[in-house]
Design a protein around this motif. Sequence first.
Motif, PDB file in Angstrom:
ATOM      1  N   SER A 101       0.721   4.541  -0.858  1.00 45.90           N
ATOM      2  CA  SER A 101       0.256   3.706  -2.583  1.00 45.90           C
ATOM      3  C   SER A 101       0.713   3.113  -2.443  1.00 45.90           C
ATOM      4  CB  SER A 101       2.330   4.619  -3.019  1.00 45.90           C
ATOM      5  OG  SER A 101       2.360   3.996  -4.272  1.00 45.90           O
ATOM      6  N   VAL A 102      -0.668   2.491  -3.918  1.00 48.53           N
ATOM      7  CA  VAL A 102      -0.953   1.264  -4.506  1.00 48.53           C
ATOM      8  C   VAL A 102      -1.314   0.692  -5.563  1.00 48.53           C
ATOM      9  CG1 VAL A 102      -2.821  -0.112  -3.904  1.00 48.53           C
ATOM     10  CG2 VAL A 102      -2.988   0.671  -2.257  1.00 48.53           C
ATOM     11  N   VAL A 161      -2.105  -0.852  -9.178  1.00 50.81           N
ATOM     12  CA  VAL A 161      -2.456  -2.165  -9.754  1.00 50.81           C
ATOM     13  C   VAL A 161      -2.953  -3.137 -10.865  1.00 50.81           C
ATOM     14  CG1 VAL A 161      -5.180  -3.578  -9.637  1.00 50.81           C
ATOM     15  CG2 VAL A 161      -4.282  -1.345  -7.797  1.00 50.81           C
ATOM     16  N   ALA A 218      -8.793  -1.326  -8.000  1.00 52.25           N
ATOM     17  CA  ALA A 218      -8.353   0.518  -8.091  1.00 52.25           C
ATOM     18  C   ALA A 218      -9.698   1.151  -7.367  1.00 52.25           C
ATOM     19  CB  ALA A 218      -8.220   0.626  -9.510  1.00 52.25           C
ATOM     20  N   ALA A 239      -9.614   0.536  -3.916  1.00 56.45           N
ATOM     21  CA  ALA A 239      -8.793   1.801  -3.269  1.00 56.45           C
ATOM     22  C   ALA A 239      -8.473   3.379  -2.604  1.00 56.45           C
ATOM     23  CB  ALA A 239      -7.327   1.216  -3.723  1.00 56.45           C
ATOM     24  N   VAL A 240      -9.134   3.455  -4.006  1.00 56.72           N
ATOM     25  CA  VAL A 240      -8.976   4.662  -4.305  1.00 56.72           C
ATOM     26  C   VAL A 240     -10.109   5.899  -2.836  1.00 56.72           C
ATOM     27  CG1 VAL A 240     -10.194   6.684  -5.741  1.00 56.72           C
ATOM     28  CG2 VAL A 240      -8.573   5.458  -6.649  1.00 56.72           C
ATOM     29  N   ALA A 258      -6.629   5.459  -0.992  1.00 53.84           N
ATOM     30  CA  ALA A 258      -4.877   5.147  -1.133  1.00 53.84           C
ATOM     31  C   ALA A 258      -4.606   5.961  -2.394  1.00 53.84           C
ATOM     32  CB  ALA A 258      -4.907   3.866  -1.675  1.00 53.84           C
ATOM     33  N   ARG A 259      -3.583   6.473  -2.654  1.00 55.15           N
ATOM     34  CA  ARG A 259      -3.025   7.212  -3.931  1.00 55.15           C
ATOM     35  C   ARG A 259      -2.891   5.727  -5.235  1.00 55.15           C
ATOM     36  NH1 ARG A 259       0.878   8.897  -0.309  1.00 55.15           N
ATOM     37  NH2 ARG A 259       2.286   7.463  -0.825  1.00 55.15           N
ATOM     38  N   VAL A 260      -3.575   5.415  -5.888  1.00 57.31           N
ATOM     39  CA  VAL A 260      -3.618   4.760  -6.663  1.00 57.31           C
ATOM     40  C   VAL A 260      -3.375   5.512  -7.812  1.00 57.31           C
ATOM     41  CG1 VAL A 260      -5.414   2.628  -8.348  1.00 57.31           C
ATOM     42  CG2 VAL A 260      -5.485   4.003  -5.645  1.00 57.31           C
ATOM     43  N   THR A 261      -2.154   3.772  -8.727  1.00 61.22           N
ATOM     44  CA  THR A 261      -1.707   3.908  -9.898  1.00 61.22           C
ATOM     45  C   THR A 261      -2.143   2.796 -10.678  1.00 61.22           C
ATOM     46  OG1 THR A 261       0.740   4.853  -9.897  1.00 61.22           O
ATOM     47  CG2 THR A 261      -0.173   3.957 -11.588  1.00 61.22           C
ATOM     48  N   LEU A 262      -3.105   2.526 -11.604  1.00 65.19           N
ATOM     49  CA  LEU A 262      -3.818   2.225 -12.205  1.00 65.19           C
ATOM     50  C   LEU A 262      -2.648   1.504 -13.770  1.00 65.19           C
ATOM     51  CD1 LEU A 262      -5.831  -0.499 -12.808  1.00 65.19           C
ATOM     52  CD2 LEU A 262      -7.776   1.730 -13.469  1.00 65.19           C
ATOM     53  N   ALA A 274      -7.748   7.703  -9.718  1.00 63.22           N
ATOM     54  CA  ALA A 274      -6.338   7.064  -9.926  1.00 63.22           C
ATOM     55  C   ALA A 274      -5.862   7.258 -11.287  1.00 63.22           C
ATOM     56  CB  ALA A 274      -6.624   5.498 -10.513  1.00 63.22           C
TER      57      ALA A 274
END
Length: 398
Positions: free
Chosen positions: A187-188, A190, A218, A221-222, A226-230, A243
């Motif tokens: 989980s990332v 950004v 972001a 990372a996607v 990764a599971r990305v929250t921007l 994201a």
Amino acid sequence: MTETVLLGVGGGIAAYKAAALCSLLTKRGYGVQVLMTEHATRFIQPLTFQSLSKRPVVVDTFAEPRPDEIAHIAMADRASLFVIAPATANLIGKLANGIADDMVSTTALAVTSPVVVAPAMNVHMFEHPAVQANLEVLRQRGVILVDPGSGPLACGYTGKGRLAEPEDIVAVVDAVLHRDRDLAGRSVVVTAGPTIEDIDPVRFLSNRSSGKMGYAIAQAAVARGARVTLITGPTSLPPVAGATMVPVRSTEDLLHAVQQVIEAADVFISAAAPADFRPVERLGHKWKKSSGIPALALEPTPDVLAMVAEHKRRNQVFVGFAAETQDALAYGEDKLRRKNLNYVVVNNVLEQGAGFGVDTNRVTVLGEGGWRTDFPLLPKAEVAERLLDIVRDALQSL
């Protein structure tokens, strides 16, 4: 299964270098299907590409060799990647504006695979505002651009515009098709862009951050799984596909948004540029010039990174950014230590190509224990990839 690379060849003198590119791609084991514009055939014969790829070359949009399929749709469906090299100013304009009047541009509208575009043209054509605007449109759509090189051009000029070397384009193809999903399951979080602190309903305090660096991180990372929250302040950039987008306006909004997701995060990359100050009192109506100069009392905004890092766990990796105008490394080292970070990315925004709103950056990454690495001037997408390599290694060592 052999990966299929579509190679679209535009009508420029650099079309001869596309033959070398076709040869290299074939030697790398890719199945290469060549498409040419009619103008490209004026510079190099389709037979050359047929000999190198061992496949018929497609030029005529209306030539349908198989009655059971539509050629450009079928090729688009089978493509693992679409490379357009050379991409002329004319072809770039078509791609940016959705014009489909030849086999290359028609197929480009149908592909769902990644697209790599390698421009080649006269230096003045490349620098023309229309061409640069079209390239920006493609860039924002996620097209991977391979910048042209500088040097003597066929037209007699010297400057930026020569097609990137075939070996460099092949390296991009390899990177896109064989990209490691080395952040799968992680989980990332950004942050990106500026924040806005309102003075009145019309005016506000902010900064020049475009959000491009955070969005590039972001997006990378996607792509790496990764599971990305921007979490993003106001920008003109399109959403990052894949994201979870969380829009914010003020620094207070940014803090609350980060606090909502940070507990479950493996990685926090704070690339946003929050406004450092806000008015003590927000005016309810527009301040009129006729009312004189307002006395604007300011107070600090919350230090988002410092407040969140106070609760950082040992198995989390925190990365901060330090955009400075003087003594950048000294300020970066202080930020690294004072805010309990694993790494801080430092740049001097006064350097050409490394400031706000541009597509490149030159950074130094500082880490714990005096660790340091310097990146040359690179596209922000490449800075993002190299930074995520560092983050990946840090996660593996925890």
